[in-house]
Scaffold this active site. Structure first.
Site, PDB file in Angstrom:
ATOM      1  N   HIS A  16      86.276  39.335 -79.978  1.00  0.00           N
ATOM      2  CA  HIS A  16      86.733  39.484 -81.572  1.00  0.00           C
ATOM      3  C   HIS A  16      87.901  40.314 -81.626  1.00  0.00           C
ATOM      4  O   HIS A  16      88.188  41.312 -81.336  1.00  0.00           O
ATOM      5  CB  HIS A  16      85.578  40.272 -82.010  1.00  0.00           C
ATOM      6  CG  HIS A  16      85.762  40.592 -83.696  1.00  0.00           C
ATOM      7  ND1 HIS A  16      84.646  40.365 -84.388  1.00  0.00           N
ATOM      8  CD2 HIS A  16      87.074  41.062 -84.362  1.00  0.00           C
ATOM      9  CE1 HIS A  16      85.349  40.585 -85.749  1.00  0.00           C
ATOM     10  NE2 HIS A  16      86.514  41.026 -85.801  1.00  0.00           N
ATOM     11  N   HIS A  18      92.122  40.355 -84.022  1.00  0.00           N
ATOM     12  CA  HIS A  18      92.804  40.167 -85.101  1.00  0.00           C
ATOM     13  C   HIS A  18      94.337  39.986 -84.509  1.00  0.00           C
ATOM     14  O   HIS A  18      94.906  41.182 -84.194  1.00  0.00           O
ATOM     15  CB  HIS A  18      93.007  40.998 -86.284  1.00  0.00           C
ATOM     16  CG  HIS A  18      91.466  40.937 -86.680  1.00  0.00           C
ATOM     17  ND1 HIS A  18      91.189  40.312 -87.717  1.00  0.00           N
ATOM     18  CD2 HIS A  18      90.526  41.690 -86.605  1.00  0.00           C
ATOM     19  CE1 HIS A  18      89.789  40.620 -87.963  1.00  0.00           C
ATOM     20  NE2 HIS A  18      89.387  41.315 -87.317  1.00  0.00           N
ATOM     21  N   ARG A  20      96.928  38.384 -86.042  1.00  0.00           N
ATOM     22  CA  ARG A  20      97.622  38.317 -87.168  1.00  0.00           C
ATOM     23  C   ARG A  20      98.585  37.062 -87.169  1.00  0.00           C
ATOM     24  O   ARG A  20      98.458  36.060 -86.324  1.00  0.00           O
ATOM     25  CB  ARG A  20      98.785  39.334 -87.444  1.00  0.00           C
ATOM     26  CG  ARG A  20      97.572  40.887 -87.299  1.00  0.00           C
ATOM     27  CD  ARG A  20      96.623  40.927 -88.466  1.00  0.00           C
ATOM     28  NE  ARG A  20      96.057  42.265 -88.781  1.00  0.00           N
ATOM     29  CZ  ARG A  20      95.024  42.409 -89.228  1.00  0.00           C
ATOM     30  NH1 ARG A  20      94.234  41.406 -89.388  1.00  0.00           N
ATOM     31  NH2 ARG A  20      94.333  43.626 -89.328  1.00  0.00           N
ATOM     32  N   ASN A  44      91.245  35.422 -90.405  1.00  0.00           N
ATOM     33  CA  ASN A  44      91.384  36.129 -91.824  1.00  0.00           C
ATOM     34  C   ASN A  44      93.043  36.477 -92.023  1.00  0.00           C
ATOM     35  O   ASN A  44      93.369  37.424 -92.184  1.00  0.00           O
ATOM     36  CB  ASN A  44      90.554  37.628 -92.057  1.00  0.00           C
ATOM     37  CG  ASN A  44      90.902  38.548 -91.127  1.00  0.00           C
ATOM     38  OD1 ASN A  44      91.463  38.328 -89.875  1.00  0.00           O
ATOM     39  ND2 ASN A  44      90.746  39.725 -91.397  1.00  0.00           N
ATOM     40  N   LYS A 102      83.361  31.898 -88.952  1.00  0.00           N
ATOM     41  CA  LYS A 102      83.154  33.094 -89.086  1.00  0.00           C
ATOM     42  C   LYS A 102      83.120  33.330 -90.542  1.00  0.00           C
ATOM     43  O   LYS A 102      83.340  33.018 -91.440  1.00  0.00           O
ATOM     44  CB  LYS A 102      84.717  33.936 -88.837  1.00  0.00           C
ATOM     45  CG  LYS A 102      84.716  35.525 -89.336  1.00  0.00           C
ATOM     46  CD  LYS A 102      83.813  36.322 -88.145  1.00  0.00           C
ATOM     47  CE  LYS A 102      83.585  37.828 -88.932  1.00  0.00           C
ATOM     48  NZ  LYS A 102      84.751  38.643 -88.674  1.00  0.00           N
ATOM     49  N   HIS A 139      80.453  38.904 -90.185  1.00  0.00           N
ATOM     50  CA  HIS A 139      80.757  40.124 -90.540  1.00  0.00           C
ATOM     51  C   HIS A 139      79.591  40.873 -91.301  1.00  0.00           C
ATOM     52  O   HIS A 139      79.334  40.353 -92.387  1.00  0.00           O
ATOM     53  CB  HIS A 139      82.054  40.373 -91.278  1.00  0.00           C
ATOM     54  CG  HIS A 139      82.371  41.757 -91.751  1.00  0.00           C
ATOM     55  ND1 HIS A 139      83.413  42.561 -91.441  1.00  0.00           N
ATOM     56  CD2 HIS A 139      81.926  42.515 -92.400  1.00  0.00           C
ATOM     57  CE1 HIS A 139      83.469  43.761 -91.704  1.00  0.00           C
ATOM     58  NE2 HIS A 139      82.559  43.850 -92.441  1.00  0.00           N
ATOM     59  N   HIS A 177      80.933  43.452 -84.195  1.00  0.00           N
ATOM     60  CA  HIS A 177      81.273  45.065 -84.224  1.00  0.00           C
ATOM     61  C   HIS A 177      79.956  45.659 -84.873  1.00  0.00           C
ATOM     62  O   HIS A 177      80.367  46.244 -86.051  1.00  0.00           O
ATOM     63  CB  HIS A 177      82.479  45.197 -84.928  1.00  0.00           C
ATOM     64  CG  HIS A 177      82.854  44.137 -86.306  1.00  0.00           C
ATOM     65  ND1 HIS A 177      81.945  44.004 -87.377  1.00  0.00           N
ATOM     66  CD2 HIS A 177      83.883  43.494 -86.707  1.00  0.00           C
ATOM     67  CE1 HIS A 177      82.464  43.405 -88.414  1.00  0.00           C
ATOM     68  NE2 HIS A 177      83.624  43.012 -88.133  1.00  0.00           N
ATOM     69  N   LEU A 222      86.380  48.899 -90.638  1.00  0.00           N
ATOM     70  CA  LEU A 222      85.125  48.320 -91.026  1.00  0.00           C
ATOM     71  C   LEU A 222      84.637  47.502 -90.069  1.00  0.00           C
ATOM     72  O   LEU A 222      85.169  46.555 -89.357  1.00  0.00           O
ATOM     73  CB  LEU A 222      85.389  47.462 -92.281  1.00  0.00           C
ATOM     74  CG  LEU A 222      85.995  48.444 -93.580  1.00  0.00           C
ATOM     75  CD1 LEU A 222      86.280  47.443 -94.713  1.00  0.00           C
ATOM     76  CD2 LEU A 222      84.647  49.303 -94.073  1.00  0.00           C
ATOM     77  N   ASP A 250      87.637  44.070 -81.712  1.00  0.00           N
ATOM     78  CA  ASP A 250      87.951  43.950 -83.101  1.00  0.00           C
ATOM     79  C   ASP A 250      89.373  44.579 -83.534  1.00  0.00           C
ATOM     80  O   ASP A 250      89.574  45.306 -84.644  1.00  0.00           O
ATOM     81  CB  ASP A 250      86.845  44.680 -83.879  1.00  0.00           C
ATOM     82  CG  ASP A 250      87.145  44.563 -85.358  1.00  0.00           C
ATOM     83  OD1 ASP A 250      87.812  43.430 -85.986  1.00  0.00           O
ATOM     84  OD2 ASP A 250      86.643  45.320 -86.371  1.00  0.00           O
ATOM     85  N   HIS A 254      97.414  47.267 -88.391  1.00  0.00           N
ATOM     86  CA  HIS A 254      98.241  47.302 -89.662  1.00  0.00           C
ATOM     87  C   HIS A 254      99.279  48.444 -89.450  1.00  0.00           C
ATOM     88  O   HIS A 254      99.243  49.464 -88.644  1.00  0.00           O
ATOM     89  CB  HIS A 254      97.233  48.185 -90.692  1.00  0.00           C
ATOM     90  CG  HIS A 254      96.132  47.165 -91.055  1.00  0.00           C
ATOM     91  ND1 HIS A 254      96.116  46.138 -91.923  1.00  0.00           N
ATOM     92  CD2 HIS A 254      94.724  46.992 -90.521  1.00  0.00           C
ATOM     93  CE1 HIS A 254      94.872  45.573 -92.182  1.00  0.00           C
ATOM     94  NE2 HIS A 254      94.125  45.879 -91.595  1.00  0.00           N
ATOM     95  N   ALA A 266      91.926  49.032 -93.635  1.00  0.00           N
ATOM     96  CA  ALA A 266      90.917  49.083 -92.602  1.00  0.00           C
ATOM     97  C   ALA A 266      91.237  48.420 -91.505  1.00  0.00           C
ATOM     98  O   ALA A 266      91.591  47.175 -91.521  1.00  0.00           O
ATOM     99  CB  ALA A 266      89.504  48.572 -93.063  1.00  0.00           C
TER     100      ALA A 266
HETATM  101  C1  NCD Z   1      89.820  43.814 -89.824  1.00  0.00           C
HETATM  102  C2  NCD Z   1      91.128  43.469 -90.143  1.00  0.00           C
HETATM  103  O1  NCD Z   1      92.193  44.211 -90.635  1.00  0.00           O
HETATM  104  O2  NCD Z   1      91.353  42.025 -90.546  1.00  0.00           O
HETATM  105  N1  NCD Z   1      89.713  45.234 -90.042  1.00  0.00           N
HETATM  106  C3  NCD Z   1      88.677  46.029 -89.651  1.00  0.00           C
HETATM  107  O3  NCD Z   1      88.572  47.441 -90.160  1.00  0.00           O
HETATM  108  N2  NCD Z   1      87.741  45.779 -88.724  1.00  0.00           N
HETATM  109  C4  NCD Z   1      88.684  42.924 -90.686  1.00  0.00           C
HETATM  110  C5  NCD Z   1      87.571  43.155 -90.046  1.00  0.00           C
HETATM  111  O4  NCD Z   1      86.994  42.720 -88.920  1.00  0.00           O
HETATM  112  O5  NCD Z   1      86.696  43.759 -90.700  1.00  0.00           O
HETATM  113 ZN    ZN Z   2      87.159  42.028 -87.207  1.00  0.00          ZN
END
Ligand code: NCD
Ligand code: ZN
Length: 347
Positions: A16, A18, A20, A44, A102, A139, A177, A222, A250, A254, A266
């Site tokens: 899992h 991200h 980007r 996402n 997802k 999620h 998560h 989150l 996860d 950011h 988050a």
């Molecule tokens: C994730 C994100 O920033 O894309 N943020 C997070 O707090 N985990 C999205 C997600 O997995 O909930």
């Molecule tokens: Zn995530």
């Protein structure tokens, strides 16, 4: 027993992450690719990855961004919406493009606005996925305004997951998560088609880390970290050797200013020292012997993929985590910023 000075395991995968897009992707993908052979890449983006063509194109952009000399296989996911087409999902899975789909409940987290507003709307997709053996990444939080944010995962189990698995019992579900003792119990008592990923942050911190002595946006993700008893339940679950629990960071970068804000995003960027972070937990729990299972075996077994043949080594050498990392596109504050970890990944 003397503590080992190094540990060598099969190369792990991150189930899992991200990554980007654009410059951020270029800045972060190497942090994941240096440690992990494969990763389940979350869809996402804006706009979200909903079609086979979009996933193929995203996969190409990821591969183009992997630094020279690193081998890395992104495993793509389809972002489910109220209008997802079962045939498109199954086609993508059969063609080897979509490893999984997802489910983001609409409004649950970062870039989830196009998510599913009612699970009934994707019933056809879920049945088609169960039929095709295509896994569903979930999620697991309800979004109703009347449910306290610390209860959203627990309520999701009763309102959504339990009924879903009753209706579509063959569906392969990864409860992503997880953050609560209730989620651990639910996964434990479910059949072998239900598993969960656990992040490093939810093994290390409880909600105090976010709220005591000042509000700490870099500990906010989150699902939000819960009480200590939940952290302890997660640590037991991760380190007990059960094939139902496996590694999923996860990692969710950011920019510093987007986190340090009146309405901070988050997500915790934990990719740079993910393996060191997990290994510390296994060592503290006296469970180093199960580290490879959690990091490198249970995930492939659940997804029906081969384990990686290569190995990686972590050495017992102090590892200073920088207070921030400039990835070009942004300044990122990593998980464990400013701390010294006792293990170091050997490149
Ligand atoms: C994730 C994100 O920033 O894309 N943020 C997070 O707090 N985990 C999205 C997600 O997995 O909930
Ligand atoms: Zn995530």
């Amino acid at each position: 027993m003397t503590a080992p000075s190094s540990i060598t395991i099969r190369r792990p995968d991150d189930w899992h992450v991200h990554l980007r897009d654009g410059d951020m992707l270029k800045g972060v993908v190497g942090h994941t690719a240096r440690q992990f052979a494969r990763a389940i890449v979350m869809p996402n983006l804006t706009p979200p990855v909903t079609t086979v063509d979009a996933a193929k194109a995203y996969r190409e952009r990821i591969l183009a961004a992997v630094p020279e000399g690193m081998r890395f296989t992104p495993l793509m996911t389809a972002y489910l919406t109220d209008n997802s087409d079962p045939a498109e999902l199954v086609r993508g899975h059969k063609e080897g493009v979509f490893t999984a789909a997802k489910l983001y409940p609409a409004g649950a987290t970062t870039n989830s606005d196009s998510g599913v507003t009612d699970i009934a709307n994707i019933r056809g997709c879920l049945e088609a996925m169960a039929e095709a053996g295509m896994p569903l990444c979930v999620h697991g939080e309800v979004t109703s305004a009347d449910i306290d944010i610390f209860d959203r995962e627990k309520v999701f189990i009763d309102r959504v997951l339990r009924p879903l698995l009753k209706d579509v019992p063959q569906l392969r579900v990864i409860f992503e998560h997880i953050t609560t003792a209730e989620a651990v119990a639910f996964v434990d008592e479910s059949g072998p088609n239900v598993a969960a990923t656990i992040t490093p942050q939810h093994l290390h911190i409880n909600r105090n880390a976010m709220l005591v002595g000042g509000i700490r946006p870099h500990a906010y993700c989150l699902p939000v970290a819960k009480r200590e008893k939940h952290r302890l339940a997660l640590r037991r679950a991760a380190t007990a050797g059960s094939p139902k629990f496996f590694l999923g960071t996860d990692s969710a970068p950011h920019a510093r200013e987007a986190k340090e804000s009146a309405c901070g995003c988050a997500g915790i960027f934990n990719a740079p020292h993910a393996l060191e972070s997990y290994l510390t937990v296994f060592e503290d729990e006296g469970a180093i012997g199960f580290f490879e299972d959690f990091a490198s075996r249970h995930g492939p077994a659940f997804y029906g993929l081969p384990v990686n043949e290569e190995t990686v080594t972590l050495e017992r050498v102090e590892c200073e985590v920088p207070s921030s990392i400039d990835v070009g596109a942004a300044e990122l504050v990593p998980f464990h910023a400013g701390e010294t970890l006792r293990w170091r990944f050997r490149d």
